[in-house]
Design a protein around this motif. Structure first.
Motif, PDB file in Angstrom:
ATOM      1  N   ARG A 186       0.811  -1.220   0.000  1.00  0.00           N
ATOM      2  CA  ARG A 186       0.000   0.000   0.000  1.00  0.00           C
ATOM      3  C   ARG A 186       0.841   1.266   0.000  1.00  0.00           C
ATOM      4  N   CYS A 187       2.168   1.108   0.079  1.00  0.00           N
ATOM      5  CA  CYS A 187       3.003   2.295   0.280  1.00  0.00           C
ATOM      6  C   CYS A 187       3.794   2.715  -0.954  1.00  0.00           C
ATOM      7  N   THR A 188       4.402   1.778  -1.645  1.00  0.00           N
ATOM      8  CA  THR A 188       5.472   2.140  -2.584  1.00  0.00           C
ATOM      9  C   THR A 188       4.995   2.436  -3.999  1.00  0.00           C
ATOM     10  N   GLY A 189       3.810   1.998  -4.378  1.00  0.00           N
ATOM     11  CA  GLY A 189       3.395   2.130  -5.776  1.00  0.00           C
ATOM     12  C   GLY A 189       4.147   1.164  -6.680  1.00  0.00           C
ATOM     13  N   TYR A 190       4.977   0.328  -6.117  1.00  0.00           N
ATOM     14  CA  TYR A 190       5.673  -0.769  -6.793  1.00  0.00           C
ATOM     15  C   TYR A 190       6.833  -0.335  -7.705  1.00  0.00           C
ATOM     16  N   GLN A 191       6.864   0.917  -8.158  1.00  0.00           N
ATOM     17  CA  GLN A 191       7.897   1.281  -9.140  1.00  0.00           C
ATOM     18  C   GLN A 191       9.296   1.203  -8.547  1.00  0.00           C
ATOM     19  N   THR A 192       9.460   1.701  -7.331  1.00  0.00           N
ATOM     20  CA  THR A 192      10.797   1.628  -6.724  1.00  0.00           C
ATOM     21  C   THR A 192      11.158   0.166  -6.439  1.00  0.00           C
ATOM     22  N   VAL A 193      10.156  -0.630  -6.091  1.00  0.00           N
ATOM     23  CA  VAL A 193      10.431  -2.049  -5.819  1.00  0.00           C
ATOM     24  C   VAL A 193      10.876  -2.739  -7.103  1.00  0.00           C
ATOM     25  N   LEU A 194      10.206  -2.416  -8.192  1.00  0.00           N
ATOM     26  CA  LEU A 194      10.578  -3.029  -9.477  1.00  0.00           C
ATOM     27  C   LEU A 194      12.007  -2.646  -9.855  1.00  0.00           C
ATOM     28  N   ARG A 195      12.343  -1.365  -9.701  1.00  0.00           N
ATOM     29  CA  ARG A 195      13.717  -0.934 -10.004  1.00  0.00           C
ATOM     30  C   ARG A 195      14.704  -1.682  -9.114  1.00  0.00           C
ATOM     31  N   ALA A 196      14.368  -1.809  -7.850  1.00  0.00           N
ATOM     32  CA  ALA A 196      15.268  -2.498  -6.920  1.00  0.00           C
ATOM     33  C   ALA A 196      15.424  -3.969  -7.298  1.00  0.00           C
ATOM     34  N   LEU A 197      14.320  -4.603  -7.674  1.00  0.00           N
ATOM     35  CA  LEU A 197      14.412  -6.022  -8.037  1.00  0.00           C
ATOM     36  C   LEU A 197      15.299  -6.213  -9.257  1.00  0.00           C
ATOM     37  N   LYS A 198      15.183  -5.294 -10.215  1.00  0.00           N
ATOM     38  CA  LYS A 198      16.009  -5.423 -11.424  1.00  0.00           C
ATOM     39  C   LYS A 198      17.490  -5.282 -11.060  1.00  0.00           C
TER      40      LYS A 198
END
Ligand code: FES
Ligand code: FES
Length: 161
Positions: A138-150
């Motif tokens: 509910r917090c990150t909007g997923y974009q930063t997580v996606l960048r981090a995963l890559k």
């Protein structure tokens, strides 16, 4: 108390035997009996993914499994990811990319991603995006997580983890 059962599994490399009621979920057993509270419980009904752990290397939702079903298995929780002071490449990537909000979903997301990328190191961005969609944040909007995963994916390949 009658009706309790012994369950033995390996968790984060350590053999553990715990005594639980047959209806105890694996998530509750890990938190309450093993004191591994990094496994979070959000919905408790298989929807949010906060309780994701690795069971024999595969990411599963620990709230959906009874602890007794894990008897004889090898479990990895978020507490088992780092190597002493050295974070797992995906943990380090989340930190480096500031990809954590409140952190409630973070252990589950990490375990989901570690399990998937260990089995399929070459997942492309579309596959990673689909993967992330399995867990609620509910917090990150997923974009930063996606960048981090890559970034973490590249680091995992580099260090062979
Ligand atoms: S707590 Fe297990 S999926 Fe939500
Ligand atoms: S960081 Fe808060 S729910 Fe994901």
């Amino acid at each position: 108390m009658t009706g309790m059962v012994d369950v033995t599994f390996e968790v984060n490399g350590e053999r553990r035997t715990i005594r639980v009621e047959p209806r105890t979920s694996l998530a509750d057993a890990l938190r309450d009996e093993c004191r591994l509270t990094g496994t979070h419980v959000g919905c408790d009904e298989g929807v949010c993914g906060a309780c994701t752990i690795l069971l024999d290397g595969a990411p599963i939702r620990a709230c959906l499994l009874f602890a007794v079903q894990a008897d004889g298995s090898a479990i990895c929780t978020v507490e088992g990811l780092s190597d002493g002071e050295t974070l797992h490449p995906l943990q380090q990537a989340l930190l480096d990319h500031n990809a954590v909000g409140c952190g409630y979903c973070t252990p589950g997301l990490l375990m989901l991603a570690v399990g998937a990328l260990t089995r399929e190191p070459d997942m492309d961005e579309a596959a990673l995006t689909r993967l992330l969609g399995a867990n609620l944040c509910r917090c990150t909007g997923y974009q930063t997580v996606l960048r981090a995963l890559k970034a973490g994916q590249i680091a995992m390949r580099a260090d062979g983890s």
